[in-house]
Design a protein around this motif. Sequence first.
Motif, PDB file in Angstrom:
ATOM      1  N   GLN A  83      63.762  25.298  45.044  1.00 11.26           N
ATOM      2  CA  GLN A  83      63.038  25.485  46.309  1.00 11.26           C
ATOM      3  C   GLN A  83      61.883  26.459  46.124  1.00 11.26           C
ATOM      4  O   GLN A  83      60.775  26.241  46.626  1.00 11.26           O
ATOM      5  N   ARG A  86      59.038  24.736  44.348  1.00  7.52           N
ATOM      6  CA  ARG A  86      58.265  23.854  45.230  1.00  7.52           C
ATOM      7  C   ARG A  86      57.253  24.655  46.043  1.00  7.52           C
ATOM      8  O   ARG A  86      56.189  24.148  46.396  1.00  7.52           O
ATOM      9  N   GLU A  87      57.574  25.884  46.342  1.00  9.19           N
ATOM     10  CA  GLU A  87      56.703  26.721  47.173  1.00  9.19           C
ATOM     11  C   GLU A  87      55.689  27.515  46.352  1.00  9.19           C
ATOM     12  O   GLU A  87      54.592  27.810  46.856  1.00  9.19           O
ATOM     13  N   THR A  88      56.027  27.867  45.119  1.00  6.67           N
ATOM     14  CA  THR A  88      55.169  28.789  44.351  1.00  6.67           C
ATOM     15  C   THR A  88      54.931  28.347  42.911  1.00  6.67           C
ATOM     16  O   THR A  88      54.556  29.166  42.071  1.00  6.67           O
ATOM     17  N   TYR A 146      56.325  33.135  41.454  1.00  2.23           N
ATOM     18  CA  TYR A 146      57.554  32.354  41.251  1.00  2.23           C
ATOM     19  C   TYR A 146      58.621  33.221  40.596  1.00  2.23           C
ATOM     20  O   TYR A 146      59.766  33.287  41.069  1.00  2.23           O
ATOM     21  N   ARG A 163      59.945  35.971  42.924  1.00  4.88           N
ATOM     22  CA  ARG A 163      60.839  35.472  43.967  1.00  4.88           C
ATOM     23  C   ARG A 163      62.176  35.027  43.395  1.00  4.88           C
ATOM     24  O   ARG A 163      63.220  35.190  44.043  1.00  4.88           O
TER      25      ARG A 163
END
Length: 205
Positions: free
Chosen positions: A82, A85-87, A94, A97
């Motif tokens: 997930q 997909r965002e970063t 990435y 996080r």
Amino acid sequence: MAEAATKVAETRPGRGPRYNEIILSSIEVFSRTNYEKATTAMLAKEAGVAEGTLYKYFPSKKELFLACCQYVEALLLDRYSQIYRETGNQPVEYLRRVAHNYLDFVKENPSMRRFLAFILNNAFDEDFKAELEGFVKLNVETTERMIEKAKAAGEISRKIDSRSAAWMFVGGYFTLIMMTEISADEALDHDYLENFFQSILNIGT
């Protein structure tokens, strides 16, 4: 049993609620005893099923234990996917996080944290070792690729050895578990983790 893990278990496809209930209750048992002392009778009782039912899902205690390993790994990989997909186009963000999300996982799921600690302490078993090696290798290789992307994008110094930094990053997962198990409270602090993260990649905020 951690609420967050239970919610994920209820939505994971392909296995069904009873399978997930056995996995989660078994993680609880394995986390508070050891593999040798955890009998199938104990595991079945914790899951609220007969031993015969347990064997319908898992032919042996070892296969159940390995399924627990794979379940915890899948929970973590779901989180990382997930984040990607965002970063995915921001490699340093990435990695940051991922590190902080892992800390959240450790804080939210103490039984799974202790279970991971048990795996680390029992890597002499060839089957447990193979499972751990596969998971670590996947994480190291992914981290190394993201570090290479960060270097190419000019986000971090090209002088950093990507392989070494990747091993330090992934090794930090298990250092965090070890620190938590010996009550080093700073391990659960996001500021402490951020400093650790920055030191690996030699970056600032």
